[in-house]
Write a protein that holds these residues in place. Sequence first.
Motif, mmCIF file in Angstrom:
data_model
loop_
_atom_site.group_PDB
_atom_site.id
_atom_site.type_symbol
_atom_site.label_atom_id
_atom_site.label_comp_id
_atom_site.label_asym_id
_atom_site.label_seq_id
_atom_site.Cartn_x
_atom_site.Cartn_y
_atom_site.Cartn_z
ATOM 1 N N SER A 109 -40.878 21.122 -30.507
ATOM 2 C CA SER A 109 -40.330 20.770 -31.447
ATOM 3 C C SER A 109 -41.468 18.887 -31.514
ATOM 4 C CB SER A 109 -39.048 20.080 -31.513
ATOM 5 O OG SER A 109 -39.084 19.001 -32.931
ATOM 6 N N THR A 110 -42.104 18.501 -32.866
ATOM 7 C CA THR A 110 -43.170 17.960 -32.829
ATOM 8 C C THR A 110 -43.080 16.892 -34.882
ATOM 9 O OG1 THR A 110 -45.100 17.368 -32.155
ATOM 10 C CG2 THR A 110 -45.225 19.260 -34.070
ATOM 11 N N CYS A 111 -44.143 16.408 -34.783
ATOM 12 C CA CYS A 111 -43.851 15.506 -36.035
ATOM 13 C C CYS A 111 -45.294 16.438 -37.120
ATOM 14 C CB CYS A 111 -44.658 13.958 -35.520
ATOM 15 S SG CYS A 111 -42.711 13.101 -34.962
ATOM 16 N N THR A 112 -44.684 16.605 -38.202
ATOM 17 C CA THR A 112 -45.879 17.694 -38.959
ATOM 18 C C THR A 112 -46.715 16.040 -39.102
ATOM 19 O OG1 THR A 112 -44.523 16.937 -41.036
ATOM 20 C CG2 THR A 112 -44.318 18.739 -40.101
ATOM 21 N N GLY A 113 -46.481 15.025 -39.304
ATOM 22 C CA GLY A 113 -47.212 13.630 -39.913
ATOM 23 C C GLY A 113 -47.492 14.189 -41.807
ATOM 24 N N LEU A 114 -46.157 14.071 -42.355
ATOM 25 C CA LEU A 114 -46.047 14.807 -43.744
ATOM 26 C C LEU A 114 -44.728 13.678 -43.276
ATOM 27 C CD1 LEU A 114 -45.488 18.535 -44.103
ATOM 28 C CD2 LEU A 114 -48.057 16.625 -44.080
ATOM 29 N N ALA A 115 -43.862 13.469 -43.210
ATOM 30 C CA ALA A 115 -42.898 12.418 -43.291
ATOM 31 C C ALA A 115 -42.509 11.754 -42.339
ATOM 32 C CB ALA A 115 -42.254 13.265 -44.761
ATOM 33 N N ARG A 116 -41.565 10.553 -42.035
ATOM 34 C CA ARG A 116 -41.428 10.177 -41.212
ATOM 35 C C ARG A 116 -40.592 11.120 -39.984
ATOM 36 N NH1 ARG A 116 -41.106 4.781 -38.909
ATOM 37 N NH2 ARG A 116 -38.530 4.615 -38.077
ATOM 38 N N ASP A 117 -39.369 11.674 -40.736
ATOM 39 C CA ASP A 117 -38.735 12.900 -39.818
ATOM 40 C C ASP A 117 -38.657 14.180 -40.103
ATOM 41 O OD1 ASP A 117 -37.841 12.931 -42.684
ATOM 42 O OD2 ASP A 117 -36.007 13.013 -42.335
ATOM 43 N N SER A 118 -40.059 14.182 -41.112
ATOM 44 C CA SER A 118 -40.492 16.041 -41.131
ATOM 45 C C SER A 118 -40.662 16.327 -39.249
ATOM 46 C CB SER A 118 -41.539 16.188 -41.746
ATOM 47 O OG SER A 118 -41.932 17.312 -41.769
ATOM 48 N N ARG A 119 -40.415 17.485 -39.253
ATOM 49 C CA ARG A 119 -40.385 18.258 -38.255
ATOM 50 C C ARG A 119 -41.451 19.184 -37.899
ATOM 51 N NH1 ARG A 119 -39.811 13.794 -37.293
ATOM 52 N NH2 ARG A 119 -38.775 12.669 -35.731
ATOM 53 N N LEU A 120 -41.654 20.655 -37.213
ATOM 54 C CA LEU A 120 -42.133 21.109 -37.202
ATOM 55 C C LEU A 120 -41.727 21.558 -35.927
ATOM 56 C CD1 LEU A 120 -44.625 24.038 -37.781
ATOM 57 C CD2 LEU A 120 -46.509 22.655 -36.096
ATOM 58 N N LEU A 121 -41.544 22.986 -36.414
ATOM 59 C CA LEU A 121 -41.341 24.388 -34.709
ATOM 60 C C LEU A 121 -41.533 25.293 -34.846
ATOM 61 C CD1 LEU A 121 -37.945 22.373 -36.809
ATOM 62 C CD2 LEU A 121 -37.000 22.974 -34.009
ATOM 63 N N VAL A 122 -41.654 25.775 -33.963
ATOM 64 C CA VAL A 122 -41.560 26.751 -32.995
ATOM 65 C C VAL A 122 -41.122 27.564 -32.190
ATOM 66 C CG1 VAL A 122 -44.231 27.806 -31.927
ATOM 67 C CG2 VAL A 122 -44.344 25.850 -33.065
ATOM 68 N N LEU A 123 -40.279 28.755 -32.305
ATOM 69 C CA LEU A 123 -39.538 29.226 -31.687
ATOM 70 C C LEU A 123 -40.058 30.391 -31.179
ATOM 71 C CD1 LEU A 123 -36.752 28.940 -34.638
ATOM 72 C CD2 LEU A 123 -37.335 27.576 -33.175
ATOM 73 N N ALA A 124 -39.804 30.444 -29.834
ATOM 74 C CA ALA A 124 -40.285 31.854 -28.829
ATOM 75 C C ALA A 124 -38.978 32.378 -28.234
ATOM 76 C CB ALA A 124 -40.746 31.270 -28.085
ATOM 77 N N VAL A 125 -38.616 33.126 -27.920
ATOM 78 C CA VAL A 125 -37.825 34.369 -27.777
ATOM 79 C C VAL A 125 -38.325 34.273 -25.914
ATOM 80 C CG1 VAL A 125 -38.451 36.447 -27.814
ATOM 81 C CG2 VAL A 125 -35.734 36.032 -27.305
ATOM 82 N N LYS A 126 -37.321 34.394 -24.415
ATOM 83 C CA LYS A 126 -38.166 34.823 -23.619
ATOM 84 C C LYS A 126 -38.404 36.131 -23.407
ATOM 85 C CE LYS A 126 -37.147 33.739 -18.434
ATOM 86 N NZ LYS A 126 -36.381 32.962 -17.646
ATOM 87 N N SER A 127 -39.535 36.384 -22.940
ATOM 88 C CA SER A 127 -39.724 38.135 -22.747
ATOM 89 C C SER A 127 -38.553 38.759 -21.308
ATOM 90 C CB SER A 127 -40.788 38.255 -22.277
ATOM 91 O OG SER A 127 -42.102 37.894 -22.923
ATOM 92 N N GLY A 128 -38.254 39.735 -21.786
ATOM 93 C CA GLY A 128 -37.822 40.687 -20.812
ATOM 94 C C GLY A 128 -35.678 40.115 -20.452
#
Length: 250
Positions: free
Chosen positions: A230-249
């Motif tokens: 999770s990180t800020c998008t820089g577009l708005a104060r509370d806007s966030r970019l989330l990259v979701l990944a699943v564990k292999s195996g």
Amino acid sequence: MKKKKWYRVLAAVLAAIVLFSSFMVIRELLTKQKEKKEFDELAELVVTEEDSDEIHLPVKRPEEKKKRNLSRLFAKNGDCIGWLCIPDTAVNYPVMHTPDEPQKYLKKNFYGSYSFSGVPFLDARCTLESDNLILYGHNMRNGTMFAGLRGYWEQAFCKSHPVIEFETAEECGYYSVFAVMTGNTDNSWYRFIDTETPEEYAKYIEKAKAASLYETGIIPEYGEQILTLSTCTGLARDSRLLVLAVKSGG
């Protein structure tokens, strides 16, 4: 005469402001460069001889238990719990965890001093066994920390960087990106730490897939651990970019 004197005073004040602003900008740039160097040194510290030629290769090797010598980091700071890496990007950092001080490393470096960049850290509510490991990091303008996640706005970048490595004392886990979404700090995904039933788990996954910027073809199943960056998008104060990944195996 008084008018000329007033102009001189104003000019002097403006010059002082410009000089001070320039000093602050230069100081910030130098500080950020120093912080980057410190992280580079930490990255060199954990590389073993066997991995030195291949650590940046985007290879998914579930059979590997460990890739780095993290014991050196653990000895330097007991708050460190692991190492995060997205091969072929600038995301290559230690991960901290301080349940009693949730945001301790938001503005501190690895050694505990004040820092613009901070250090990526695990959500205080999580343990390494949680269903969803939520890691936070700054989106720095100089391209460091989680700024590299900006690439995931584009599906082509995701296809060329599909795997995220999160290594702990136990193993090096490989996580495949299954969704990328935007939201704010009230997004329900942040309430997903552990689930009681397969149905509850499936609802979170279904909602995330529906909100994803693009389709990846991957659908996590109950029992498979999730890694969220999770990180800020820089577009708005509370806007966030989330990259979701699943564990292999699983």
